[in-house]
Design a protein around this motif. Structure first.
Motif, PDB file in Angstrom:
ATOM      1  N   LEU A  71     -21.602 -13.523  -4.886  1.00  0.00           N
ATOM      2  CA  LEU A  71     -20.894 -12.965  -3.731  1.00  0.00           C
ATOM      3  C   LEU A  71     -19.381 -13.150  -3.876  1.00  0.00           C
ATOM      4  CD1 LEU A  71     -23.248 -14.185  -0.866  1.00  0.00           C
ATOM      5  CD2 LEU A  71     -23.098 -11.889  -1.837  1.00  0.00           C
ATOM      6  N   GLU A  72     -18.964 -14.323  -4.382  1.00  0.00           N
ATOM      7  CA  GLU A  72     -17.535 -14.550  -4.618  1.00  0.00           C
ATOM      8  C   GLU A  72     -17.002 -13.557  -5.651  1.00  0.00           C
ATOM      9  OE1 GLU A  72     -17.506 -19.386  -3.735  1.00  0.00           O
ATOM     10  OE2 GLU A  72     -17.567 -18.610  -5.795  1.00  0.00           O
ATOM     11  N   ALA A  73     -17.795 -13.299  -6.708  1.00  0.00           N
ATOM     12  CA  ALA A  73     -17.364 -12.348  -7.737  1.00  0.00           C
ATOM     13  C   ALA A  73     -17.264 -10.931  -7.172  1.00  0.00           C
ATOM     14  CB  ALA A  73     -18.334 -12.387  -8.912  1.00  0.00           C
ATOM     15  N   ILE A  74     -18.193 -10.560  -6.284  1.00  0.00           N
ATOM     16  CA  ILE A  74     -18.160  -9.221  -5.685  1.00  0.00           C
ATOM     17  C   ILE A  74     -16.906  -9.045  -4.845  1.00  0.00           C
ATOM     18  CG2 ILE A  74     -19.284  -7.755  -3.964  1.00  0.00           C
ATOM     19  CD1 ILE A  74     -21.966  -8.787  -5.030  1.00  0.00           C
ATOM     20  N   GLU A  75     -16.580 -10.046  -4.009  1.00  0.00           N
ATOM     21  CA  GLU A  75     -15.378  -9.926  -3.179  1.00  0.00           C
ATOM     22  C   GLU A  75     -14.113  -9.891  -4.023  1.00  0.00           C
ATOM     23  OE1 GLU A  75     -15.191 -12.806  -0.090  1.00  0.00           O
ATOM     24  OE2 GLU A  75     -16.782 -11.860   1.094  1.00  0.00           O
ATOM     25  N   ALA A  76     -14.168 -10.510  -5.223  1.00  0.00           N
ATOM     26  CA  ALA A  76     -13.012 -10.486  -6.123  1.00  0.00           C
ATOM     27  C   ALA A  76     -13.043  -9.275  -7.051  1.00  0.00           C
ATOM     28  CB  ALA A  76     -12.976 -11.769  -6.948  1.00  0.00           C
ATOM     29  N   SER A  77     -14.051  -8.383  -6.893  1.00  0.00           N
ATOM     30  CA  SER A  77     -14.218  -7.193  -7.740  1.00  0.00           C
ATOM     31  C   SER A  77     -14.338  -7.570  -9.216  1.00  0.00           C
ATOM     32  CB  SER A  77     -13.056  -6.217  -7.531  1.00  0.00           C
ATOM     33  OG  SER A  77     -13.002  -5.785  -6.187  1.00  0.00           O
ATOM     34  N   ASP A  78     -14.977  -8.725  -9.480  1.00  0.00           N
ATOM     35  CA  ASP A  78     -15.181  -9.201 -10.843  1.00  0.00           C
ATOM     36  C   ASP A  78     -16.681  -9.174 -11.121  1.00  0.00           C
ATOM     37  OD1 ASP A  78     -14.654 -12.378 -12.589  1.00  0.00           O
ATOM     38  OD2 ASP A  78     -15.177 -10.390 -13.306  1.00  0.00           O
TER      39      ASP A  78
END
Length: 267
Positions: free
Chosen positions: A45-52
């Protein structure tokens, strides 16, 4: 004078991860809350919000996680999935997997002694199970006596008499007309109910709850009734609501004769 390009939103469109993050913050939710409801690992989820999306194995995982995230917030998961495909079109290229192999490396097999030891242990375990369940050797030689079956009382209980609907108060029932997440809590902040309800699922607000209130992503997805009678929707379609009282008294004050949920004329 040249126009400043930094103020033009079309040059830097908002990404899917940023839209999800802004919607989550607008609803007052933590990323841990989203992880608990979607069962998606927090790091993803953190990666999704960071577009990574480099840590995700394929676009299928990325799209599935984004749709689950959007569904929890009451957003258009189909539209966001379409945008994500456009963002990651060049990211998830076909990857060839190479596996090193040394032709001179001998095949490693367990020794014959280890194989025979494992077989012997398996035979002993099977014999022990057979003795335990097939005999009473290890249980003192006495089989447990069966417990007597309770006899139901032949005297029928009197049927409860129907009570008229009170002029104020009553049973508040929330019925989901489509999948939707909601949280219900009392005036002391105690959580009474929180989950993503499936279509057709219902929840009865406890009558003794002290000042129950609701947070809801999509008011149009919940039908509210008091003793089976429709009352006014909890908000406008597509607009999340927060801290809305859902006691019978508060809902009746909003108007018991309002149009059903989903009607364009609802307030």
């Amino acid at each position: 004078m040249d126009e400043e390009t930094g103020n033009s939103p079309s040059l830097f469109p908002e990404k899917v991860g940023e839209k999800l993050r802004d919607a989550r913050l607008a609803q007052g939710l933590e990323l841990a809350d989203i992880a608990a409801r979607t069962r998606v690992p927090l790091r993803h989820l953190e990666a999704i919000e960071a577009s990574d999306y480099s840590g995700l194995p394929s676009p299928t995982y990325a799209i599935g996680f984004v749709k689950a995230y959007a569904r929890t917030l009451g957003l258009d998961e189909v539209a966001l999935a379409r945008e994500l495909r456009g963002e990651t079109a060049d990211m998830f290229a076909q990857r060839e997997v190479y596996e090193s192999y040394d032709p001179e490396d001998p095949i490693r097999e367990p020794s014959s002694g280890l194989v025979w030891a494992g077989a012997a242990i398996a035979v002993l375990l099977l014999a022990a199970v057979g003795l335990w369940y097939g005999t009473d050797l290890f249980r003192g030689g006495h089989a447990a006596a069966p417990e007597p079956t309770p006899v139901a009382s032949a005297t029928p209980e009197p049927a409860p008499s129907a009570t008229p609907t009170p002029s104020s108060g009553g049973q508040v029932t929330l019925t989901a007309t489509q999948p939707v997440w909601l949280r219900i809590y009392d005036a002391d902040g105690k959580r009474l109910f929180e989950k993503e309800m499936a279509a057709g699922e219902r929840y009865d607000v406890p009558r003794d709850a002290r000042g129950p209130m609701i947070n809801l992503g999509r008011p149009e997805a919940i039908q509210v009734t008091i003793n089976g009678s429709n009352v006014a929707p909890l908000g406008k379609a597509g607009v999340a609501v927060k801290d809305i009282p859902v006691s019978a008294e508060a809902l009746m004050a909003r108007g018991a004769d309002a149009a059903p949920v989903g009607n364009s004329t609802a307030p």
